[in-house]
Design a protein around this motif. Structure first.
Motif, mmCIF file in Angstrom:
data_model
loop_
_atom_site.group_PDB
_atom_site.id
_atom_site.type_symbol
_atom_site.label_atom_id
_atom_site.label_comp_id
_atom_site.label_asym_id
_atom_site.label_seq_id
_atom_site.Cartn_x
_atom_site.Cartn_y
_atom_site.Cartn_z
ATOM 1 N N SER A 92 0.805 -1.241 0.000
ATOM 2 C CA SER A 92 0.000 0.000 0.000
ATOM 3 C C SER A 92 0.826 1.273 0.000
ATOM 4 O O SER A 92 0.264 2.362 -0.095
ATOM 5 N N GLY A 93 2.177 1.205 0.111
ATOM 6 C CA GLY A 93 3.011 2.411 0.065
ATOM 7 C C GLY A 93 3.531 2.815 1.435
ATOM 8 O O GLY A 93 2.781 2.853 2.418
ATOM 9 N N ALA A 94 4.829 3.128 1.489
ATOM 10 C CA ALA A 94 5.485 3.426 2.773
ATOM 11 C C ALA A 94 5.374 4.888 3.192
ATOM 12 O O ALA A 94 5.677 5.224 4.332
ATOM 13 N N TYR A 95 4.950 5.792 2.283
ATOM 14 C CA TYR A 95 4.793 7.204 2.657
ATOM 15 C C TYR A 95 3.462 7.343 3.421
ATOM 16 O O TYR A 95 2.527 8.009 2.948
ATOM 17 N N ALA A 96 3.373 6.750 4.605
ATOM 18 C CA ALA A 96 2.110 6.716 5.341
ATOM 19 C C ALA A 96 2.404 6.335 6.792
ATOM 20 O O ALA A 96 3.498 5.877 7.107
ATOM 21 N N GLU A 97 1.384 6.512 7.649
ATOM 22 C CA GLU A 97 1.580 6.110 9.046
ATOM 23 C C GLU A 97 1.562 4.586 9.200
ATOM 24 O O GLU A 97 2.190 4.042 10.099
ATOM 25 N N TYR A 98 0.827 3.919 8.317
ATOM 26 C CA TYR A 98 0.796 2.448 8.323
ATOM 27 C C TYR A 98 0.924 1.965 6.880
ATOM 28 O O TYR A 98 0.392 2.598 5.958
ATOM 29 N N ALA A 99 1.601 0.837 6.693
ATOM 30 C CA ALA A 99 1.710 0.274 5.342
ATOM 31 C C ALA A 99 1.450 -1.228 5.390
ATOM 32 O O ALA A 99 1.913 -1.927 6.298
ATOM 33 N N LEU A 100 0.685 -1.686 4.396
ATOM 34 C CA LEU A 100 0.500 -3.124 4.217
ATOM 35 C C LEU A 100 1.688 -3.647 3.428
ATOM 36 O O LEU A 100 2.151 -3.003 2.482
ATOM 37 N N ALA A 101 2.148 -4.843 3.797
ATOM 38 C CA ALA A 101 3.211 -5.489 3.019
ATOM 39 C C ALA A 101 2.934 -6.982 3.003
ATOM 40 O O ALA A 101 2.239 -7.500 3.886
ATOM 41 N N LEU A 102 3.456 -7.659 2.002
ATOM 42 C CA LEU A 102 3.400 -9.115 2.022
ATOM 43 C C LEU A 102 4.370 -9.589 3.092
ATOM 44 O O LEU A 102 5.371 -8.923 3.372
ATOM 45 N N GLU A 103 4.090 -10.750 3.624
ATOM 46 C CA GLU A 103 4.974 -11.323 4.645
ATOM 47 C C GLU A 103 6.428 -11.360 4.155
ATOM 48 O O GLU A 103 7.367 -11.049 4.896
ATOM 49 N N ASP A 104 6.613 -11.699 2.872
ATOM 50 C CA ASP A 104 7.970 -11.809 2.316
ATOM 51 C C ASP A 104 8.647 -10.461 2.099
ATOM 52 O O ASP A 104 9.830 -10.405 1.787
ATOM 53 N N GLN A 105 7.874 -9.376 2.193
ATOM 54 C CA GLN A 105 8.452 -8.042 1.935
ATOM 55 C C GLN A 105 8.969 -7.381 3.214
ATOM 56 O O GLN A 105 9.514 -6.279 3.146
ATOM 57 N N VAL A 106 8.803 -8.016 4.368
ATOM 58 C CA VAL A 106 9.342 -7.428 5.604
ATOM 59 C C VAL A 106 10.492 -8.284 6.120
ATOM 60 O O VAL A 106 10.492 -9.511 5.975
ATOM 61 N N HIS A 107 11.481 -7.609 6.702
ATOM 62 C CA HIS A 107 12.699 -8.278 7.145
ATOM 63 C C HIS A 107 13.108 -7.725 8.507
ATOM 64 O O HIS A 107 12.933 -6.523 8.765
ATOM 65 N N ARG A 108 13.672 -8.584 9.306
ATOM 66 C CA ARG A 108 14.051 -8.234 10.677
ATOM 67 C C ARG A 108 15.055 -7.079 10.688
ATOM 68 O O ARG A 108 16.068 -7.121 9.979
ATOM 69 N N LEU A 109 14.769 -6.069 11.506
ATOM 70 C CA LEU A 109 15.685 -4.925 11.630
ATOM 71 C C LEU A 109 16.513 -5.130 12.901
ATOM 72 O O LEU A 109 15.969 -5.103 14.005
ATOM 73 N N PRO A 110 17.828 -5.351 12.757
ATOM 74 C CA PRO A 110 18.660 -5.576 13.943
ATOM 75 C C PRO A 110 18.556 -4.431 14.951
ATOM 76 O O PRO A 110 18.371 -3.258 14.564
ATOM 77 N N ALA A 111 18.707 -4.758 16.232
ATOM 78 C CA ALA A 111 18.466 -3.801 17.324
ATOM 79 C C ALA A 111 19.374 -2.580 17.242
ATOM 80 O O ALA A 111 18.992 -1.487 17.654
ATOM 81 N N ARG A 112 20.592 -2.719 16.685
ATOM 82 C CA ARG A 112 21.517 -1.569 16.672
ATOM 83 C C ARG A 112 21.181 -0.532 15.594
ATOM 84 O O ARG A 112 21.816 0.518 15.511
ATOM 85 N N VAL A 113 20.171 -0.849 14.775
ATOM 86 C CA VAL A 113 19.795 0.061 13.683
ATOM 87 C C VAL A 113 18.462 0.728 14.045
ATOM 88 O O VAL A 113 17.477 0.036 14.310
ATOM 89 N N ASP A 114 18.435 2.070 14.075
ATOM 90 C CA ASP A 114 17.169 2.722 14.445
ATOM 91 C C ASP A 114 16.237 2.803 13.218
ATOM 92 O O ASP A 114 16.616 2.426 12.104
ATOM 93 N N PHE A 115 15.025 3.276 13.447
ATOM 94 C CA PHE A 115 14.036 3.248 12.356
ATOM 95 C C PHE A 115 14.414 4.182 11.210
ATOM 96 O O PHE A 115 14.184 3.862 10.042
ATOM 97 N N ASN A 116 14.971 5.345 11.528
ATOM 98 C CA ASN A 116 15.377 6.260 10.448
ATOM 99 C C ASN A 116 16.420 5.588 9.566
ATOM 100 O O ASN A 116 16.381 5.698 8.338
ATOM 101 N N GLN A 117 17.355 4.901 10.205
ATOM 102 C CA GLN A 117 18.375 4.170 9.435
ATOM 103 C C GLN A 117 17.739 3.008 8.669
ATOM 104 O O GLN A 117 18.088 2.742 7.521
ATOM 105 N N GLY A 118 16.780 2.347 9.307
ATOM 106 C CA GLY A 118 16.121 1.185 8.688
ATOM 107 C C GLY A 118 15.376 1.563 7.416
ATOM 108 O O GLY A 118 15.238 0.759 6.492
#
Ligand code: NAP
Length: 320
Positions: A92-118
């Motif tokens: 549904s697009g990432a320029y939003a407060e919430y975005a739909l994604a397929l399960e395969d389109q999301v990936h674990r963000l390691p703890a040392r990386v903040d959201f802006n970096q992610g």
């Protein structure tokens, strides 16, 4: 929720900040609460309606987001609500407060990386990884010229190439960008806005030329790039905004090649390689996205103007 919606193709002003229904994840989908969304140059070409991929209207831009899983649809096993993730494309697009994604389109963000970096992981790092490993088949003992080292892809390429052990030449067009490329790990930096800089690069290689060139603006540089390649060198076209004349003899003399790709066309096996490599690098500290400008989501139109201006130093992100 608030989202950027494009109702017609056109200039940055067609990016409208609107209230829209928060989507619900269907089977196999997840809903991500977006904390930051990456702005990539292709977002602007797509919005203008001139890109190879033309979404049906209206649409919300953005393939690169980072945030927390809010809800999951039936059958989803990879992630759970509360998990930190980055997106590599969305439904549904990432320029939003919430975005739909397929399960395969999301990936674990390691703890040392903040959201802006992610939000600066997928397109910049995925492209740089694909260019170096899959396209150039680069090796530790080789030299790489990152032609446009100050922006999103260039910064990622410096960090990946440095992690591989390569010798890195980087270019930028401003003092800030040059300093940035040096700080991120380029061994030598050159100003691509100064006449004669390609001779300086050749001098720095002792006249041998460079093994690999990652090219961010091929319509300006490809002809000169071919003359800077070493024997068996590879020029990888990543960014291009027009046409250029080249002399194929420059390739013949060097047994060299020029290759291009788009990240959209990678294979599932290549994508699996990319995420495995990137997540490992983000976890062990080899890779650390550098956030340049942070712009409120409501000002996405300003972001689309500024992303195409010179003077890059890291990754531009939107904050909902
Ligand atoms: P970005 O963050 O906006 O950075 C743009 C980069 O291009 C900066 O380093 C900029 O340097 C540099 N540049 C400007 N003029 C240049 C010149 N004459 N010679 C060499 N470099 C120059 O953009 P990005 O995300 O890194 O993307 C770079 C390009 O690759 C864009 O065109 C993008 O569309 C393309 N791309 C393609 C793919 C693909 O799948 N093929 C994937 C991702 C990106 P200064 O600002 O310091 O001058």
């Amino acid at each position: 929720m608030k989202a950027i919606v494009v109702h017609e193709f056109g200039g940055p002003e067609v990016l409208k900040y609107e209230e829209v229904p928060t989507p619900k994840p269907a089977a196999g989908q997840v809903l991500v609460r977006i904390h930051a969304a990456g702005v990539n140059p292709y977002d602007t070409y797509m919005r203008a309606g001139t890109y190879a991929v033309k979404p049906p209207l209206p649409y919300t831009p953005g393939s690169d987001g980072a945030g927390v899983i809010e809800a999951v649809g039936s059958g989803v096993t990879k992630v759970r609500p509360g998990d930190r993730v980055y997106t590599a494309r969305t439904v549904s697009g990432a320029y939003a407060e919430y975005a739909l994604a397929l399960e395969d389109q999301v990936h674990r963000l390691p703890a040392r990386v903040d959201f802006n970096q992610g939000a600066g992981v997928w397109v910049p790092y995925g492209t740089a990884y694909h260019a170096l490993f899959h396209s150039a088949h680069a090796r530790a003992s080789e030299t790489v010229l990152i032609h446009g080292a100050s922006g999103g892809v260039g910064t990622a390429a410096i960090q990946i190439a440095r992690g591989m052990g390569m010798t890195i030449f980087g270019t930028a067009g401003s003092p800030k960008g040059l300093e940035h490329a040096k700080r991120e790990g380029a061994h030598q930096v050159f100003d691509h806005s100064k006449p004669g800089y390609t001779e300086e690069i050749m001098k720095a290689t002792g006249g041998r030329g460079v093994d690999v060139i990652l090219e961010m603006l091929a319509n300006v540089n490809l002809s000169a790039d071919l003359k800077m390649l070493a024997m068996n060198g590879r020029a990888i076209v990543i960014g291009n905004r027009g046409e250029i004349t080249i002399n194929p003899r420059d390739l013949m003399l060097r047994r060299a090649s020029a290759r291009g790709f788009t990240l959209w066309a990678i294979t599932p096996a290549e994508e699996a390689d990319i995420h495995a490599g990137l997540i490992a690098g983000l976890e062990n500290g080899t890779l650390t996205p550098v956030v340049g400008k942070q712009i409120p989501l409501a000002e996405a139109a300003r972001a689309h103007k500024e992303i195409l201006e010179p003077g890059a130093a890291g990754k531009m992100v939107l904050i909902p």
